[in-house]
Design an enzyme around this catalytic site. Structure first.
Site, PDB file in Angstrom:
ATOM      1  N   CYS A  73       0.855  -1.187   0.000  1.00  0.00           N
ATOM      2  CA  CYS A  73       0.000   0.000   0.000  1.00  0.00           C
ATOM      3  C   CYS A  73       0.896   1.245   0.000  1.00  0.00           C
ATOM      4  CB  CYS A  73      -0.909  -0.013   1.222  1.00  0.00           C
ATOM      5  SG  CYS A  73      -0.004   0.120   2.782  1.00  0.00           S
ATOM      6  N   ASP A 386     -15.018 -22.203  20.939  1.00  0.00           N
ATOM      7  CA  ASP A 386     -14.512 -21.052  20.173  1.00  0.00           C
ATOM      8  C   ASP A 386     -14.608 -19.814  21.065  1.00  0.00           C
ATOM      9  OD1 ASP A 386     -13.623 -19.309  18.276  1.00  0.00           O
ATOM     10  OD2 ASP A 386     -15.241 -19.641  16.845  1.00  0.00           O
ATOM     11  N   CYS A 413      -8.938 -17.625  18.065  1.00  0.00           N
ATOM     12  CA  CYS A 413      -8.361 -16.465  17.383  1.00  0.00           C
ATOM     13  C   CYS A 413      -7.141 -15.966  18.143  1.00  0.00           C
ATOM     14  CB  CYS A 413      -9.400 -15.347  17.252  1.00  0.00           C
ATOM     15  SG  CYS A 413     -10.007 -14.732  18.837  1.00  0.00           S
TER      16      CYS A 413
END
Length: 474
Positions: A73, A386, A413
């Site tokens: 970017c 989870d 996560c």
């Protein structure tokens, strides 16, 4: 700041997800957040103990030899949105695997299998949600809508060509930024606690093209009903590949630099967008959790489904079930699936989605896993876990380990807290049968992981010990 307190450090090791380590001129271990393996950086020591010196990252002196990727970017060294813009994707995957392997070593966990990483089907334009902040790039400068500058909390970078989102995000960000520049609107200043504009949240369903916008402001009376209508009409005029179907106004006067919905008003369209994944449809409301990369999420959930070995005779328990995405995936074949989630909005959305998908062999309970687990029985063929980033609390883990099941599927996560929790499973007589990393967040430091934890075959283990005892080893 005293000059002699500044250290120049070469990063020699990285710990998941963003802790760098190196040594100073006296051979002392220096540890700090930020940086990439091989970089030379300036840091300021903040805390010393016997083993190491903790420090704060200040700035980059010299790039790493690993940073040789050119398709980045415009702001790869400034924007705090993602850290691995300058790494080739293969290099990024290698670093992530090594950091997870080191987590296992640090926690004295042995795993006989090979830890693999499942790469994302899309490395660019994969995110379906972005949270932008209003501010300025330098004090007194013009209004900017973008992301926080790396290690500069008060400075905002305009993300003109952000490559982790598709072009609709970039067009919307620019349109909203320019609209409020023309109106000479002011942003919320964290120091004075004055100003109007705070955040813009953009959500896009990749499979349907539906887009939702959340404009977050303070309760400043200058943004009245007329100005709200003018804003909506202006934004709807943006030429996009997808279609804006929902625009909300969120009022937030909280001191915290976060999107806190003190008041929610639907300005345009319907109250949700619909996404499709694994043949199912999901309504996504303003604050529903939904995996940010559906392309990798599909692979992750399919792997969990396969590891669970789901068939029509099985009863499944899904703890920390969120909006019930994986509960529904399991229910498509299982005899029944039950989800437990503490956030009421998520549970309401889970029921809506199960009705949308015409799934009837499913149940959702709203409440703390620690309490609700006692209401659903103690015997399941497979239990899905989870949890949030903080992992499973000790008290909850103690109750979870009392469930009569031979198989846990632990999705996370945050591998750091997952690995810490896995130690509890190992002590309780489970073993790691399978472990895999899924690159849910390309160009960033984070990953998603899945572990299959199975009950040790006690009878088989005893027989092996007896056989060894009977052997004449003299």
């Amino acid at each position: 700041m005293r000059k002699k307190s500044i250290k120049e450090i070469k990063i020699e090791k990285m710990k998941y997800p963003n802790v760098s380590q190196g040594y100073d001129e006296n051979g002392r271990l220096i540890e700090f957040k930020g940086g990439i393996l091989g970089q030379k950086v300036r840091v300021k020591p903040t805390k010393r103990n016997k083993d190491k010196v903790k420090a704060k990252y200040l700035d980059l002196i010299e790039h790493s030899s690993l940073e040789n990727f050119t398709k980045t970017c415009l702001n790869p060294d400034e924007c705090g949105g993602c850290a691995y813009q300058k790494l080739a994707y293969e290099t990024e995957l290698m670093l992530k695997v090594e950091m997870i392997k080191n987590l296992f070593k640090e926690n004295d966990i042995s795993y006989a299998g090979d830890i693999k990483i499942n790469q994302s089907p899309k490395v660019t334009a994969y995110r379906n949600k972005m949270e932008y902040t209003f501010g300025d790039r330098k004090k007194g400068g013009e209004l900017v809508l973008g992301l926080h500058r790396q290690n500069r909390f008060y400075e905002i970078i305009g993300t003109s060509d952000c490559n982790i989102v598709d072009d609709d995000f970039n067009k919307i960000r620019l349109k909203v930024q320019n609209y409020f520049r023309e109106k000479k609107a002011n942003f919320y200043h964290k120091t004075t606690r004055e100003g109007l504009l705070r955040h813009l949240v953009v959500r896009k369903a990749h499979r349907t093209g539906e887009i939702m916008l959340l404009l977050v402001t303070t309760s400043d009376s200058s943004f009245d009903n007329i100005r709200k209508k003018l804003f909506v009409n202006s934004i709807l005029d943006t030429k996009l590949k997808g279609k804006i179907v929902s625009i909300y106004h969120i009022t937030n006067d909280s001191v915290a630099d976060a999107v806190i919905p003190e008041k929610i008003e639907l300005l345009y369209g319907k109250g949700y967008i619909i996404e499709e994944m694994l043949g199912l449809s999901f309504k996504i409301s303003p604050f529903s959790f939904f995996q940010p990369n559906i392309y990798t999420a599909e692979k992750l959930y399919q792997k969990a489904f396969d590891l669970a070995g789901i068939d029509e005779t099985m009863e499944v328990l899904d703890l920390y079930s969120g909006t019930g995405t994986i509960t529904q995936v399991m229910a498509t074949r299982a005899k029944s699936a039950t989800g437990i989630e503490i956030v009421k909005e998520a549970v309401d959305k889970a029921w809506e989605n199960s009705e949308l998908n015409r799934i009837s062999n499913i149940n959702f309970l709203c409440g703390d896993v620690l309490e609700e687990i006692e209401k659903v029985g103690n015997k399941y063929d497979v239990v899905i876990l989870d949890p949030p980033r903080a992992g499973i609390t000790p008290n909850s883990l103690e109750k979870i380990l009392k469930i009569d099941t031979k198989k846990f599927i632990y999705i996370s996560c945050n591998p750091k807290t997952q690995v810490e929790n896995i130690r509890g499973f190992l002590k309780a007589g489970y073993e790691i049968k399978y472990y895999e990393i899924f690159d849910q967040f390309p160009k960033s430091r984070h990953v998603e992981t899945v572990a299959l934890l199975s009950k040790l075959d006690v009878d088989k283990h005893i027989n092996i010990e007896i056989e060894l005892d009977e052997l004449d080893l003299t």
